[in-house]
Design an enzyme around this catalytic site. Structure first.
Site, mmCIF file in Angstrom:
data_model
loop_
_atom_site.group_PDB
_atom_site.id
_atom_site.type_symbol
_atom_site.label_atom_id
_atom_site.label_comp_id
_atom_site.label_asym_id
_atom_site.label_seq_id
_atom_site.Cartn_x
_atom_site.Cartn_y
_atom_site.Cartn_z
ATOM 1 N N TRP A 157 -18.711 -16.611 -13.193
ATOM 2 C CA TRP A 157 -18.139 -17.935 -12.905
ATOM 3 C C TRP A 157 -18.037 -18.680 -14.239
ATOM 4 O O TRP A 157 -19.058 -18.802 -14.937
ATOM 5 C CB TRP A 157 -19.083 -18.657 -11.937
ATOM 6 C CG TRP A 157 -18.671 -20.013 -11.502
ATOM 7 C CD1 TRP A 157 -17.468 -20.403 -11.008
ATOM 8 C CD2 TRP A 157 -19.509 -21.184 -11.480
ATOM 9 N NE1 TRP A 157 -17.500 -21.735 -10.671
ATOM 10 C CE2 TRP A 157 -18.736 -22.234 -10.955
ATOM 11 C CE3 TRP A 157 -20.833 -21.440 -11.839
ATOM 12 C CZ2 TRP A 157 -19.238 -23.525 -10.784
ATOM 13 C CZ3 TRP A 157 -21.336 -22.717 -11.676
ATOM 14 C CH2 TRP A 157 -20.545 -23.740 -11.156
ATOM 15 N N ASP A 183 -28.343 -17.826 -9.291
ATOM 16 C CA ASP A 183 -27.377 -18.799 -8.791
ATOM 17 C C ASP A 183 -27.035 -18.374 -7.361
ATOM 18 O O ASP A 183 -26.465 -17.295 -7.149
ATOM 19 C CB ASP A 183 -26.125 -18.801 -9.679
ATOM 20 C CG ASP A 183 -25.164 -19.918 -9.298
ATOM 21 O OD1 ASP A 183 -25.424 -20.619 -8.297
ATOM 22 O OD2 ASP A 183 -24.146 -20.083 -10.003
ATOM 23 N N LYS A 213 -20.510 -24.197 0.065
ATOM 24 C CA LYS A 213 -19.725 -23.236 0.868
ATOM 25 C C LYS A 213 -20.333 -23.057 2.254
ATOM 26 O O LYS A 213 -19.627 -23.043 3.253
ATOM 27 C CB LYS A 213 -19.674 -21.860 0.197
ATOM 28 C CG LYS A 213 -19.576 -21.866 -1.300
ATOM 29 C CD LYS A 213 -18.198 -22.138 -1.809
ATOM 30 C CE LYS A 213 -18.251 -22.145 -3.325
ATOM 31 N NZ LYS A 213 -17.103 -22.553 -4.016
HETATM 32 C C1 LMR Z 1 -14.932 -21.393 -7.468
HETATM 33 O O1 LMR Z 1 -15.447 -20.544 -8.208
HETATM 34 O O2 LMR Z 1 -13.703 -21.433 -7.237
HETATM 35 C C2 LMR Z 1 -15.786 -22.418 -6.795
HETATM 36 O O3 LMR Z 1 -17.135 -22.095 -6.942
HETATM 37 C C3 LMR Z 1 -15.451 -23.798 -7.189
HETATM 38 C C4 LMR Z 1 -15.995 -24.168 -8.540
HETATM 39 O O4 LMR Z 1 -16.778 -25.110 -8.629
HETATM 40 O O5 LMR Z 1 -15.628 -23.535 -9.527
#
Ligand code: LMR
Length: 440
Positions: free
Chosen positions: A159, A241, A279
């Site tokens: 992420w 996480d 979520k």
């Molecule tokens: C995503 O990865 O699209 C979601 O977790 C939203 C975010 O905060 O990035």
């Protein structure tokens, strides 16, 4: 005349270069939110959002969870005059206990608490945070100050906000090779080899508790055990996480398996967990989360909590109240909790159904390449393998939005658009060549 000349704006370069902000660097735009904005302002009738990770109904609409709506109605009816009061700096204690119990698998009924459970709870200092990002942030600030790691290890890919959060703390970042593009699976060997050779005692390792974002591929239980063993041997600090508990598999226990395994290991490990309720409760904009710092039992829980509160107070005083009140009500009430479990089942099974629908459609179209990874991956995202060129063609020609890495949020698919999306993928693959995975 004199007055006039004094009021003339001074456009000379010497004056404008006096700004102390003249050297302001370019700041990276957040791809996920920029894409979401581009989608929102696109007026094409067939547009499809596969960018940001938010759950959508079969009609492509947001879904306030029925369990959440029930509580919202109750709260409205109660009209509690205290509902806008400050929370304590650490947050709502009842919410925090429930959040901790959900994450670590404790029975919430105090009457059933065993001495071992009581002792285990004493290892955990919990504070309420501004959802998962806030929890990751508070954890990063705390560890940067008090653990002073030489490095933070982040999976490649991950992420993108993990990088931002740790860069802002000035902790040097290293990556472990998470994704094997050739086999489209978790690069367990590469991860272990890299960490074994390069990770240093006291380094932090960021781990996705379940439904790895963006790949949708998690370690097996045996692999988790080996990672835990490596962390113990090398003295690494695991930072979980957890953004999808119950949302990924439908089971809150299954999705917390890795966290609980690490937590219950002997000898005890120090670790932490960033917990998001965005979520699994559909409370994206409410910013509900918690940060749990787990000690090995030697450090005083209260002292850890005090240090976390010191950071929180200096930064934003406390997390917001409204969303956590809803989560607290649901987790603390047997019937509402059962209703929430039904909501989790609806969301997780719809995502699985949409994975299957997209896969079946691509197979039916005989789209070049192997698409089995779409049904084998887990959680909200699919790492489709579409190349940058294909992703851009999908956006420009078909108004289908996904991240440059090829990550697609499966919940943006519906019975209404899955055939359109599959046909568009088929077209761009035939035009731009078979899929291959780039790790961004
Ligand atoms: C995503 O990865 O699209 C979601 O977790 C939203 C975010 O905060 O990035």
């Amino acid at each position: 005349m004199l007055i006039e000349s004094q009021t003339q704006p001074d456009n000379s370069s010497s004056s404008s270069s006096r700004s102390r902000l003249a050297g302001l660097p370019e700041a990276a735009v957040d791809e996920i939110f920029a894409l979401n904005h581009a989608y929102a302002t696109d007026t094409h009738p067939d547009k499809v959002s596969l960018g940001i990770g938010v759950y959508r109904t079969p009609d492509g609409k947001p879904w306030p969870l029925p369990s959440v709506q029930k509580v919202e109605e109750e709260l409205l009816h109660e009209n509690d005059p205290f509902r806008h009061e400050y929370l304590p700096i650490e947050g709502d204690q009842v919410f925090l206990d429930l959040a901790r119990d959900l994450m670590f698998g404790f029975k919430h009924d105090k009457a059933l608490e065993t001495p071992a459970e009581k002792e285990a709870k004493r290892r955990i200092a919990s504070v309420q945070t501004i959802s998962g990002t806030g929890a990751n942030h508070v954890g990063a600030v705390f560890l940067a100050q008090h653990l002073k790691p030489k490095h933070v290890w982040i999976s490649s890919p991950s992420w993108p906000n993990h990088q931002t959060i740790w860069d802002l703390q000035g902790v040097p970042r290293k990556s472990y090779p998470y994704f094997d593009a050739a086999t489209r699976s978790f690069d367990f060997e590469g991860t272990m080899r890299t960490l074994e050779a390069e990770a240093e005692e006291g380094d932090v390792i960021v781990l996705h508790a379940c439904a790895h974002n963006p790949t949708g591929i998690d370690p097996t239980k045996e692999q988790w055990k080996a990672i835990a063993d490596l962390c113990q041997r090398k003295g690494l600090f695991p930072f979980f996480d957890s953004a999808y508990q119950g949302f990924a598999s439908g089971s809150v226990d299954e999705d917390a398996w890795a966290v609980r395994y690490f937590f219950n290991l002997e000898p005890r490990m120090e670790m932490c967990v960033a917990q998001s309720f965005s979520k699994n409760f559909g409370l994206y904009g409410q910013r509900v989360g918690a940060f749990h710092l787990v000690t090995n039992g030697e450090t005083d829980q209260q002292l850890v909590a005090k240090n976390l509160c010191h950071i929180i107070r200096g930064e934003y005083s406390m997390a917001p109240r409204a969303g956590s009140t809803i989560v607290k009500r649901i987790l603390g009430d047997e019937q509402l909790r059962a209703a929430w479990q039904r909501d989790l089942d609806v969301m997780s099974s719809r995502i699985k159904k949409m994975r299957r629908a997209l896969y079946d459609e691509l197979v039916r179209l005989k789209t070049p390449g192997n698409w089995e990874h779409i049904i084998n991956q887990n959680g909200m995202f699919s790492y489709t393998g579409l190349t940058l060129r294909q992703v851009l063609a999908l956006r420009e020609q078909y108004h289908i939005y996904l991240l440059k890495s090829g990550r697609a949020s499966i919940s943006g698919l519906s019975d209404n658009n899955v055939a359109y999306v599959a046909k568009a993928i088929d077209d761009v693959v035939r035009t731009w060549g078979i899929i291959g995975i780039i790790v961004i």
